[in-house]
Scaffold this motif. Sequence first.
Motif, PDB file in Angstrom:
ATOM      1  N   THR A   1       2.974  -3.068   3.380  1.00 13.02           N
ATOM      2  CA  THR A   1       3.758  -2.439   2.315  1.00 13.02           C
ATOM      3  C   THR A   1       2.841  -2.277   1.114  1.00 13.02           C
ATOM      4  O   THR A   1       2.529  -3.253   0.426  1.00 13.02           O
ATOM      5  N   THR A   2       2.397  -1.052   0.839  1.00 13.01           N
ATOM      6  CA  THR A   2       1.317  -0.836  -0.122  1.00 13.01           C
ATOM      7  C   THR A   2       1.746  -0.275  -1.467  1.00 13.01           C
ATOM      8  O   THR A   2       0.962  -0.295  -2.415  1.00 13.01           O
ATOM      9  N   CYS A   3       2.950   0.275  -1.562  1.00  9.81           N
ATOM     10  CA  CYS A   3       3.352   1.042  -2.750  1.00  9.81           C
ATOM     11  C   CYS A   3       2.370   2.179  -3.022  1.00  9.81           C
ATOM     12  O   CYS A   3       2.263   2.663  -4.151  1.00  9.81           O
ATOM     13  N   ALA A   4       1.649   2.628  -1.991  1.00 11.00           N
ATOM     14  CA  ALA A   4       0.640   3.683  -2.102  1.00 11.00           C
ATOM     15  C   ALA A   4      -0.388   3.358  -3.177  1.00 11.00           C
ATOM     16  O   ALA A   4      -0.892   4.244  -3.872  1.00 11.00           O
ATOM     17  N   SER A   5      -0.730   2.061  -3.302  1.00 13.08           N
ATOM     18  CA  SER A   5      -1.656   1.605  -4.330  1.00 13.08           C
ATOM     19  C   SER A   5      -2.758   0.747  -3.716  1.00 13.08           C
ATOM     20  O   SER A   5      -2.487  -0.092  -2.845  1.00 13.08           O
ATOM     21  N   LYS A   6      -3.962   0.924  -4.213  1.00 11.30           N
ATOM     22  CA  LYS A   6      -5.058   0.058  -3.769  1.00 11.30           C
ATOM     23  C   LYS A   6      -4.808  -1.393  -4.176  1.00 11.30           C
ATOM     24  O   LYS A   6      -5.362  -2.320  -3.584  1.00 11.30           O
ATOM     25  N   MET A   7      -3.941  -1.587  -5.179  1.00 13.62           N
ATOM     26  CA  MET A   7      -3.613  -2.938  -5.616  1.00 13.62           C
ATOM     27  C   MET A   7      -2.949  -3.738  -4.494  1.00 13.62           C
ATOM     28  O   MET A   7      -3.122  -4.955  -4.397  1.00 13.62           O
ATOM     29  N   LEU A   8      -2.194  -3.065  -3.634  1.00 16.84           N
ATOM     30  CA  LEU A   8      -1.475  -3.737  -2.546  1.00 16.84           C
ATOM     31  C   LEU A   8      -1.893  -3.192  -1.184  1.00 16.84           C
ATOM     32  O   LEU A   8      -1.105  -3.227  -0.234  1.00 16.84           O
ATOM     33  N   GLU A   9      -3.119  -2.712  -1.087  1.00 18.91           N
ATOM     34  CA  GLU A   9      -3.566  -2.016   0.120  1.00 18.91           C
ATOM     35  C   GLU A   9      -3.395  -2.853   1.380  1.00 18.91           C
ATOM     36  O   GLU A   9      -3.081  -2.325   2.450  1.00 18.91           O
TER      37      GLU A   9
END
Length: 486
Positions: free
Chosen positions: A88-96
């Motif tokens: 589950t990334t939120c389409a962010s590298k923060m949560l890749e």
Amino acid sequence: MKLHELTIEQASDLLKNKEIASVELTRAVLDRIEAVDGKVGAFLTVDADGAMAQAEAADHRLAKGDTAPLTGIPLGIKDLICTQGLRTTCASKMLENFIPPYDATVISRLKNAGAVIVGKLNMDEFAMGSTTEHSGFQITRNPWNLNRIPGGSSGGSAAAVAADMCLGALGSDTGGSIRQPASHCGVVGIKPTYGRVSRFGLVAFASSLDQIGPLGKTVDDCAIMLDAIAGHDPKDSTSVPEPVPSFAAIAADGLSDVVVGIPNAYSGAQGLDPQVGAAVERAVKTIESLGARCIDVSLPHTDHAVAAYYVIAPSEASSNLARYDGVKYGFRDKSQADLLQMYRSTRSQGFGAEVQRRIILGTYALSAGYYDAYYGKASQIRTLIKNDFQSAFASCDAIVSPVAPTPAYPIGKTLDDPLTMYLSDIFTLSANLAGIPGISVPCGFSDDGLPIGLQIMGRHFNEPMLFKIARQFEKAANITDKKPPL
């Protein structure tokens, strides 16, 4: 009709009658993803093995007579809703590389209903955007024209449904992020009343505005999905213990007892494309022909909605996203030895430009000396907007309007012009500020063959009225059978 082109309602009937199996249907959907998602870019994660295992379990349930409407139905999930064991990334590298240890309540309810989850769908990073160009990983394209945006932030969800890569999907709506991409992609999407659907397990953007909702090929499909996910959840303090009717069972018995409000504030709205205005006018005439009475209503504070929203939402985002500091979980720049440098570098690299812009806006609005002038004033405007709707609903049962001021525009058009992107939410974000439900249903096409949506808004917890009007309009308009030319 090919299996991946089925609606949820059609597929459910075939599954119940044992004319098809869920493994057969799920395989058809996975094959469709493999065939066309290279062009569209809707999925961030495809869980083929997990989906087939869930389909086999669904077939066992069906064999035992468990024929709930979603049993064996392949669905996609916006990638900010937590799925246990599935990225589950939120389409962010923060949560890749974040893999949640638990399911969001809506996911638990879908699994209990027997649904098959085929994967996670692209979005604007942390749901901040209206085009799905602000993903940290890829751009999603509109299946009707691959050079156009699909809308956002639930653009992956809308595009996947429109392209028949899943039979339905979940999205989230903070300022129009279900309804606007539904309009641009020619599908149906509903933002339920705030508190109708649990937000437990939804990665927060703006906690007083976010709401999970379904996107489907038809109004009935959205009703079936909302039946499964709606209802009180003690894990969510904002969830309301309001009785949940069966949305799928709402009778289509004419609109002769319905009064529909037409907001005068929207007719001359800034940037309204004449083709959108004409399509909505035709839709209003169709609703009148079904027996409804249409009246003018006043929403006098609409002009202030965009400004109020873009203070409140970034302020809440600034607070919610403070947790991504490189210490607890998620991305961390390990090259920095100094703590403050690590914070700065982690957040600079982990967040994209649009997320950084909104964090800065929100932090400024909440800062000492500016709180009352910005956040406090925006909160007062929010109350006035809510009161506007309450006054309007004293004389009507629902309000109709455009969803977006224009059809889907070319990819890249607003990347250097965020204000234009923000103004594209002018018709949708008032419903979030007021907490009321809204649905987008296809009502026509532009001269370029791009879908146009009609928005129907209702009183708090009066989703049944929206489904009643939308279902009958959809049947009369008879345009949901059209498919994008992929």
